[in-house]
Design a protein around this motif. Sequence first.
Motif, mmCIF file in Angstrom:
data_model
loop_
_atom_site.group_PDB
_atom_site.id
_atom_site.type_symbol
_atom_site.label_atom_id
_atom_site.label_comp_id
_atom_site.label_asym_id
_atom_site.label_seq_id
_atom_site.Cartn_x
_atom_site.Cartn_y
_atom_site.Cartn_z
ATOM 1 N N MET A 184 0.839 -1.183 0.000
ATOM 2 C CA MET A 184 0.000 0.000 0.000
ATOM 3 C C MET A 184 0.881 1.242 0.000
ATOM 4 O O MET A 184 1.920 1.286 0.665
ATOM 5 C CB MET A 184 -0.917 0.017 1.219
ATOM 6 C CG MET A 184 -1.780 -1.223 1.357
ATOM 7 S SD MET A 184 -3.041 -1.363 0.075
ATOM 8 C CE MET A 184 -4.252 -0.202 0.681
ATOM 9 N N GLN A 185 0.466 2.255 -0.753
ATOM 10 C CA GLN A 185 1.265 3.471 -0.886
ATOM 11 C C GLN A 185 0.364 4.701 -0.836
ATOM 12 O O GLN A 185 -0.806 4.652 -1.236
ATOM 13 C CB GLN A 185 2.018 3.487 -2.215
ATOM 14 C CG GLN A 185 3.117 2.449 -2.350
ATOM 15 C CD GLN A 185 3.692 2.447 -3.745
ATOM 16 O OE1 GLN A 185 3.124 1.867 -4.656
ATOM 17 N NE2 GLN A 185 4.824 3.105 -3.909
ATOM 18 N N SER A 186 0.937 5.795 -0.363
ATOM 19 C CA SER A 186 0.264 7.079 -0.526
ATOM 20 C C SER A 186 0.329 7.479 -1.992
ATOM 21 O O SER A 186 1.205 7.036 -2.736
ATOM 22 C CB SER A 186 0.933 8.135 0.354
ATOM 23 O OG SER A 186 0.790 7.815 1.722
ATOM 24 N N LEU A 187 -0.593 8.332 -2.399
ATOM 25 C CA LEU A 187 -0.708 8.703 -3.803
ATOM 26 C C LEU A 187 -0.009 10.019 -4.102
ATOM 27 O O LEU A 187 0.079 10.905 -3.255
ATOM 28 C CB LEU A 187 -2.180 8.840 -4.200
ATOM 29 C CG LEU A 187 -3.077 7.619 -4.037
ATOM 30 C CD1 LEU A 187 -4.494 7.945 -4.511
ATOM 31 C CD2 LEU A 187 -2.523 6.413 -4.787
ATOM 32 N N PHE B 192 2.734 6.386 -5.151
ATOM 33 C CA PHE B 192 2.133 5.767 -6.335
ATOM 34 C C PHE B 192 1.539 6.881 -7.190
ATOM 35 O O PHE B 192 0.536 7.496 -6.821
ATOM 36 C CB PHE B 192 1.041 4.774 -5.937
ATOM 37 C CG PHE B 192 0.505 3.976 -7.099
ATOM 38 C CD1 PHE B 192 1.220 2.889 -7.594
ATOM 39 C CD2 PHE B 192 -0.696 4.321 -7.697
ATOM 40 C CE1 PHE B 192 0.731 2.147 -8.669
ATOM 41 C CE2 PHE B 192 -1.188 3.587 -8.772
ATOM 42 C CZ PHE B 192 -0.471 2.500 -9.265
ATOM 43 N N PRO B 193 2.156 7.165 -8.353
ATOM 44 C CA PRO B 193 1.658 8.275 -9.175
ATOM 45 C C PRO B 193 0.397 7.904 -9.951
ATOM 46 O O PRO B 193 0.332 6.850 -10.592
ATOM 47 C CB PRO B 193 2.826 8.562 -10.122
ATOM 48 C CG PRO B 193 3.672 7.340 -10.126
ATOM 49 C CD PRO B 193 3.421 6.613 -8.855
ATOM 50 N N ASP C 178 -0.942 -5.336 -7.936
ATOM 51 C CA ASP C 178 0.339 -6.001 -8.150
ATOM 52 C C ASP C 178 1.475 -5.054 -7.756
ATOM 53 O O ASP C 178 1.532 -3.907 -8.203
ATOM 54 C CB ASP C 178 0.463 -6.391 -9.624
ATOM 55 C CG ASP C 178 1.590 -7.354 -9.897
ATOM 56 O OD1 ASP C 178 2.727 -7.076 -9.468
ATOM 57 O OD2 ASP C 178 1.350 -8.374 -10.571
ATOM 58 N N ASN C 179 2.400 -5.524 -6.932
ATOM 59 C CA ASN C 179 3.497 -4.674 -6.461
ATOM 60 C C ASN C 179 4.431 -4.211 -7.570
ATOM 61 O O ASN C 179 5.194 -3.265 -7.384
ATOM 62 C CB ASN C 179 4.306 -5.418 -5.396
ATOM 63 C CG ASN C 179 3.583 -5.514 -4.066
ATOM 64 O OD1 ASN C 179 2.742 -4.684 -3.751
ATOM 65 N ND2 ASN C 179 3.895 -6.539 -3.290
ATOM 66 N N ARG C 180 4.376 -4.871 -8.726
ATOM 67 C CA ARG C 180 5.234 -4.459 -9.842
ATOM 68 C C ARG C 180 4.725 -3.193 -10.522
ATOM 69 O O ARG C 180 5.467 -2.540 -11.260
ATOM 70 C CB ARG C 180 5.318 -5.576 -10.886
ATOM 71 C CG ARG C 180 5.988 -6.850 -10.392
ATOM 72 C CD ARG C 180 5.843 -7.954 -11.436
ATOM 73 N NE ARG C 180 4.451 -8.271 -11.683
ATOM 74 C CZ ARG C 180 3.991 -8.843 -12.809
ATOM 75 N NH1 ARG C 180 4.821 -9.138 -13.792
ATOM 76 N NH2 ARG C 180 2.699 -9.107 -12.932
ATOM 77 N N CYS C 181 3.458 -2.853 -10.308
ATOM 78 C CA CYS C 181 2.871 -1.683 -10.967
ATOM 79 C C CYS C 181 3.440 -0.414 -10.353
ATOM 80 O O CYS C 181 3.381 -0.212 -9.138
ATOM 81 C CB CYS C 181 1.355 -1.699 -10.835
ATOM 82 S SG CYS C 181 0.535 -0.374 -11.744
ATOM 83 N N ARG D 194 -4.605 -0.346 -3.666
ATOM 84 C CA ARG D 194 -3.208 0.106 -3.672
ATOM 85 C C ARG D 194 -2.952 1.280 -2.728
ATOM 86 O O ARG D 194 -1.867 1.421 -2.173
ATOM 87 C CB ARG D 194 -2.826 0.505 -5.107
ATOM 88 C CG ARG D 194 -1.353 0.836 -5.316
ATOM 89 C CD ARG D 194 -0.467 -0.351 -4.907
ATOM 90 N NE ARG D 194 0.930 -0.095 -5.127
ATOM 91 C CZ ARG D 194 1.632 -0.557 -6.173
ATOM 92 N NH1 ARG D 194 1.010 -1.290 -7.112
ATOM 93 N NH2 ARG D 194 2.903 -0.323 -6.280
ATOM 94 N N ALA D 195 -3.936 2.137 -2.575
ATOM 95 C CA ALA D 195 -3.716 3.416 -1.913
ATOM 96 C C ALA D 195 -3.919 3.328 -0.401
ATOM 97 O O ALA D 195 -4.849 2.679 0.094
ATOM 98 C CB ALA D 195 -4.664 4.466 -2.489
ATOM 99 N N VAL D 196 -3.033 4.025 0.306
ATOM 100 C CA VAL D 196 -3.199 4.197 1.753
ATOM 101 C C VAL D 196 -4.384 5.129 2.002
ATOM 102 O O VAL D 196 -4.553 6.137 1.304
ATOM 103 C CB VAL D 196 -1.926 4.793 2.376
ATOM 104 C CG1 VAL D 196 -2.146 5.183 3.840
ATOM 105 C CG2 VAL D 196 -0.774 3.802 2.244
ATOM 106 N N THR D 197 -5.231 4.793 2.959
ATOM 107 C CA THR D 197 -6.344 5.675 3.298
ATOM 108 C C THR D 197 -5.881 6.754 4.240
ATOM 109 O O THR D 197 -4.968 6.564 5.045
ATOM 110 C CB THR D 197 -7.491 4.883 3.936
ATOM 111 O OG1 THR D 197 -7.002 4.174 5.084
ATOM 112 C CG2 THR D 197 -8.084 3.883 2.952
ATOM 113 N N GLY D 198 -6.503 7.935 4.097
ATOM 114 C CA GLY D 198 -6.105 9.071 4.909
ATOM 115 C C GLY D 198 -7.135 9.422 5.953
ATOM 116 O O GLY D 198 -8.248 8.973 5.946
#
Length: 293
Positions: free
Chosen positions: A1-4, A85-86, A253-256, A289-293
């Motif tokens: 999971m990543q911030s956007l 994550f862009p 997918d972590n490769r994305c 994928r996205a971290v929730t805020g």
Amino acid sequence: MQSLAIIEAPSVLGLRPSGVANLPTALRRAGLLEGFDVARSDRLEPPYFDPRRDPETGILNPLAIADYSTELADAVGAALDQDLFPVVLGGDCTILLGNLLALRRRGRHGLLFLDGHTDFYQPSAEPNGEAASMELALATGRGPAVLTNLEGRGPLLKDEDVVAFAFRDEPESMAAGMQSLPPALHAMDLAKVRELGIEAATAQALAHLPTAYWTHLDADVLHDTVMPAVDYRVPDGLTWPELEHVLTAALADNRCRGLDVTIFNPHLDPTGTITTRFTDCLHRALSTRAVTG
């Protein structure tokens, strides 16, 4: 999971001023980012659109597209450097070049190309000189050097690292004189996707991609009856559940390394119902994928 990292790239340099430049505003107002942690937000204003075809290349705005691609690559690269994550909101499909340039600076990568069109025209066959009908050809090194050899790093992609998924324009494009897709490129047209079924087709597509890849989404990959708010309509296409399945799997997918969204034209959605449905689909896919805020 990543911030956007949200990057608005409302360029129509490879198309024409038609309304797709308002895609970022429309999706954000409809709640695309609601509940997500957005650590970075940028907007890159494109250069002036020149309606005249360049006499040397036969393409609209080639130098401006090249310059804009470099600027976009810088923004995407900055997001990647921060482990974000862009999500790049276009704009027309030429924004793909800048996104891929950002990855090319880091080495080899692949592309999941979700588009109703193959976008593999050469300038001599594209009737309007629109690079938005050529970006996959340009990214794989086919076309004038000003757009195929950005920063001397061309081609941006190897043929074998590309999966073109659910396109359905081949009879029309070939009749217009478009060059053929190369044999090494993994082509899965809509008929193939339907033959395999969306789950097996998605699994096969992702298995073919290398250890890092970008996901490109053109709204016209959707069925024309549910997504008429695009500039070049083609009959048939993916259903909402089919798109959500492949997009969710790709982003989880972590490769994305990132996602771009292109061609949706909110001016062709006067009631806003398509905007809402499209936003909901994208939001659910991003939630994997996205971290929730």
